[in-house]
Motif scaffolding. Structure first.
Motif, short mmCIF file in Angstrom:
data_model
loop_
_atom_site.label_atom_id
_atom_site.label_comp_id
_atom_site.label_asym_id
_atom_site.label_seq_id
_atom_site.Cartn_x
_atom_site.Cartn_y
_atom_site.Cartn_z
N UNK A 165 -67.21 -22.80 2.27
CA UNK A 165 -66.43 -22.77 3.52
C UNK A 165 -67.24 -23.30 4.69
N UNK A 166 -68.53 -22.96 4.67
CA UNK A 166 -69.44 -23.50 5.70
C UNK A 166 -69.49 -25.02 5.61
N UNK A 167 -69.67 -25.53 4.38
CA UNK A 167 -69.74 -26.99 4.21
C UNK A 167 -68.43 -27.63 4.68
N UNK A 168 -67.30 -27.03 4.30
CA UNK A 168 -65.98 -27.59 4.66
C UNK A 168 -65.84 -27.67 6.18
N UNK A 169 -66.31 -26.63 6.89
CA UNK A 169 -66.21 -26.64 8.35
C UNK A 169 -67.10 -27.72 8.95
N UNK A 170 -68.30 -27.89 8.39
CA UNK A 170 -69.20 -28.94 8.88
C UNK A 170 -68.58 -30.33 8.67
N UNK A 171 -67.81 -30.48 7.59
CA UNK A 171 -67.10 -31.75 7.36
C UNK A 171 -65.99 -31.92 8.39
N UNK A 172 -65.23 -30.84 8.59
CA UNK A 172 -64.02 -30.93 9.41
C UNK A 172 -64.34 -31.14 10.89
N UNK A 173 -65.50 -30.69 11.35
CA UNK A 173 -65.85 -30.96 12.76
C UNK A 173 -66.29 -32.41 12.94
N UNK A 174 -66.58 -33.08 11.83
CA UNK A 174 -67.05 -34.46 11.91
C UNK A 174 -65.91 -35.48 11.73
N UNK A 175 -65.09 -35.26 10.68
CA UNK A 175 -64.14 -36.31 10.30
C UNK A 175 -63.06 -35.69 9.40
N UNK A 192 -71.60 -19.37 7.84
CA UNK A 192 -71.86 -20.60 8.60
C UNK A 192 -71.89 -20.50 10.10
N UNK A 193 -71.30 -19.44 10.71
CA UNK A 193 -71.39 -19.37 12.18
C UNK A 193 -72.09 -18.08 12.59
N UNK A 194 -72.60 -18.07 13.82
CA UNK A 194 -73.22 -16.88 14.40
C UNK A 194 -72.32 -16.42 15.52
N UNK A 195 -71.96 -15.15 15.51
CA UNK A 195 -70.97 -14.65 16.47
C UNK A 195 -71.58 -13.65 17.45
N UNK A 229 -80.43 -17.80 8.80
CA UNK A 229 -79.86 -17.24 7.59
C UNK A 229 -78.37 -17.53 7.45
N UNK A 230 -78.04 -18.43 6.56
CA UNK A 230 -76.68 -18.74 6.13
C UNK A 230 -75.76 -19.16 7.28
N UNK A 231 -76.36 -19.74 8.34
CA UNK A 231 -75.49 -20.27 9.39
C UNK A 231 -76.18 -21.38 10.16
N UNK A 232 -75.38 -22.11 10.89
CA UNK A 232 -75.85 -23.14 11.81
C UNK A 232 -75.56 -22.63 13.21
N UNK A 233 -76.60 -22.36 14.02
CA UNK A 233 -76.36 -21.75 15.34
C UNK A 233 -75.43 -22.57 16.23
N UNK A 234 -75.28 -23.86 15.96
CA UNK A 234 -74.45 -24.71 16.83
C UNK A 234 -73.02 -24.90 16.33
N UNK A 235 -72.77 -24.54 15.07
CA UNK A 235 -71.46 -24.87 14.48
C UNK A 235 -70.28 -24.26 15.25
N UNK A 236 -70.45 -23.02 15.69
CA UNK A 236 -69.34 -22.34 16.38
C UNK A 236 -68.83 -23.17 17.57
N UNK A 237 -69.77 -23.83 18.25
CA UNK A 237 -69.41 -24.59 19.46
C UNK A 237 -68.68 -25.89 19.16
#
Lengths: 257, 397
Positions: A96-106, A120-123, A183-191
């Protein structure tokens, strides 16, 4: 059936079954596990394409491939190379983390996005764990958090052949490479989740002790066209634990969007 | 044979609490540490290191983190004090866990500084570190050895480059300008040591000519030593005993009983140190895929078992001093006994040139520790220093 393909110089093994609308499925840290019921149920309804991530199954893991960003670009390349059109992008847990990283790109090749108990996200704050530290607990404790019914998830490792054990060891090592720190997230992905312009279903196992339904609501809030559904009697892996309900909800979402 | 005294600088007052909790490391809260008691112990342990210099022993210091087994958190900090309190002893850092350190250039600086301070007495261990060090350092175990070798190469280059800055754009470490001050006395660098237990480590150390040491590992030591010697031969040189080291608990007494009693008390360290909560004993990637397959097949807890010379499994947590002696983890008795045991061990191994003398492990009190150091330093070490290897003795046994 399993086949291999080279994407960006990485030898990937992928499973492909069924016909109909294409569905790209990205598996959890625990691996693809196509022998479980979810796989054949999903293949009855969709053209299911499911790669083993680099380092899992028989997929290669070159030294340079170090981050979930790399996996996102790899699978965007895979979607292009497979000529996917209006595909459903589904990722469970780590997938799901990988899918979100794809979807924010293209999102050009996809019509819908489904994330299932994604990491994948830090809340929350610095000292609040959004994601349970799966590597700081015993296997028993992990099973109790990850499964509503841990007995459904148990595998007797001592009975498995060496090739399967080697696959498990490789997958655990790869999961660690991608997810150890942060740990299991990208600090910037949420943004960047606001960039996701697909109808999105956030699916969650009600008893997930790895990432809670509150964490799921944060995902729903950040993705503009997202709704959330909760699957009862399921933990971190609802597609394994309640496969029929998982597939039913996924189909209903796809048909109404 | 050179003899290096070392002590983990244990905080044994918390061991009972750790055993009750099922772990001495990583997650045992520091509410179990009493700072005034720690103050007394740290100063006492440093006095014991200083005593080694008076009796002609060399000194080794190691470090661990988040643990009641070892209070030393920084080898350079401890060696800085010991360097000032000693005059002759060589000072072995064994070592800095360089794959867990974010800044290898800082490691190089500290090592150069210690070498200058001590007048060129430093020996520099660059170690992988134990599996349970991963969690406190939060270093990625899946890329540990790649980071290790990059840090290793960078540290040696930083210590031996004296013609101005160089840049380093690696996989894990990035510097635009490496130009360390001071530079070390020893050229091109202080002697380098590694630690390990595997045949692969033996080969890799031989390829660089480093000293390789193994700790309390009994029967697994020989294949590693043999691999080192064989690899050296393939590369066109003969590896003497001075390339190989072994760490063992040593208890010396005026009588055999006294020596065994001292060893038994020090061995409580070996009985206690493996008690670590499950998830920290084998983080993914720390061991190879092949080793992990073997671990999964053997089932949980099997890693605590070593084999004695007859191949019988021994559980370190419950072993008697005699069982430890049968696994070459402990050498104990009168000075004569201990000399003979170490000589025989070295011969069985084909010649080991360094003994890391684990002479304090927590429960052994100061008086006994001082006696152990003096007896070993005065009665055993001089005879070991004269030792020549007689590999032929292997066939005779």
């Amino acid at each position: 059936m399993a086949r291999s393909i080279s994407i960006a110089g990485v030898a990937l093994e992928l499973e492909e079954v069924g016909s109909g609308q294409p569905l790209l499925f990205l598996h959890p840290g625990e691996g693809l596990q196509p022998q479980r019921e979810w796989f054949s149920l999903l293949a009855r309804r969709f053209h299911l394409i499911a790669p083993h991530h680099p380092g899992w199954g028989n997929s290669a893991l070159p030294d340079w491939l170090m981050t979930v960003d790399d996996l996102a670009y790899l699978y965007l390349d895979l979607a292009a190379s497979e000529g996917l059109e209006d595909a459903i992008l589904v990722g469970a847990c780590f997938g799901g983390w990988i899918a979100a990283e794809m979807a924010v790109r293209d999102t050009r090749r996809f019509g819908q996005l489904v994330v299932v108990d994604p990491l994948g996200i830090k809340v929350r704050g610095f000292t609040e764990r959004d994601i349970a530290d799966m590597h700081a607990m015993s296997r028993d404790e992990y099973m109790r958090l990850a499964w509503a019914d841990p007995a459904k998830g148990e595998r007797d490792l001592m009975q498995l052949p060496d090739t399967d054990l080697a696959g498990i060891a490789r997958g655990r090592e790869a999961f660690t490479r991608f997810g150890w720190k942060p740990y299991m997230h990208n600090p910037r992905l949420k943004h960047w989740l606001h960039r996701i312009d697909l109808p999105t279903l956030v699916l969650w196992g009600e008893q997930d002790g790895i990432v809670s339904t509150d964490y799921g609501q944060a995902w729903q809030k950040e993705i503009p066209a997202a709704r959330m559904e909760i699957i009862p009697r399921a933990g971190h892996f609802p597609h394994w634990e309640q496969p029929k309900e998982f597939v039913d909800r996924l189909v209903r979402f796809v048909e109404t969007n | 044979m050179r003899c290096w005294y070392f002590s983990e600088m244990a905080y044994h007052p918390a061991w009972e609490a750790g055993l009750a909790r099922g772990t001495l490391r990583v997650v045992l809260p520091s509410s179990n540490f009493d700072p005034p008691t720690g103050h007394g112990l740290l100063n006492r342990y440093l006095d014991e290191f200083a005593l080694c210099d008076e009796v002609g022993l060399d000194i080794m210091v190691n470090e661990h983190h988040s643990t009641a087994t070892c209070m030393t958190v920084s080898v350079p900090m401890a060696l800085a004090i010991i360097a000032r309190e000693t005059k002759r002893a060589r000072l072995l850092s064994l070592g800095t866990p360089i794959a867990n350190r974010p800044d290898p250039v800082r490691v190089a600086e500290e090592m150069a500084w210690l070498d200058v301070l001590s007048g060129g007495r430093l020996e520099m261990g660059l170690v992988k570190g134990a599996p349970y060090e991963i969690q406190p350092a939060n270093s990625n175990p899946a890329t540990l050895m790649r980071r290790y070798w990059e840090a290793h190469d960078l540290i040696l280059k930083a210590l031996s480059t004296h013609d101005g800055p160089f840049n380093w754009e690696g996989e894990f470490f990035h510097y635009r300008s490496v130009n360390i001050w001071p530079k070390p006395i020893q050229k091109p660098t202080p002697p380098v040591w590694m630690t390990g237990m595997s045949v692969d480590t033996g080969k890799l150390a031989a390829e660089r000519g480093h000293v390789v040491g193994t700790l309390l590992s009994g029967g697994t030591a020989k294949p590693m030593y043999d691999a080192y010697r064989q690899r050296a031969r393939e590369l066109g040189w003969e590896a003497g005993p001075d390339r190989l080291a072994y760490a063992a608990v040593v208890g010396v007494g005026a009588t055999r009983e006294e020596g065994l009693r001292r060893a038994d008390q020090i061995a409580d360290y070996v009985r206690t140190a493996p008690v670590v909560a499950e998830p920290f004993t084998n983080p993914p990637g720390y061991n190879s895929v092949g080793a992990n397959v073997a671990i999964m097949k053997a089932g949980p807890r099997a890693h605590r078992i070593v084999k004695d010379r007859q191949g019988n499994p021994i559980d370190h947590r419950r072993a008697t001093v005699q069982q430890f002696m049968d696994t070459d983890t402990v050498f104990a008795g009168t000075p004569d006994d201990v000399f003979q045991q170490i000589r025989d061990f070295s011969n069985r191994m084909g010649g080991v040139g360094h003994l890391l003398f684990f002479g304090q492990g927590g429960h052994l009190g100061h008086e006994d520790t001082a006696e152990n150091i003096k007896l070993f330093g005065r009665e055993v070490a001089p005879r070991l220093r004269e030792l020549t290897v007689k590999p032929a003795a292997v066939a005779a046994e």
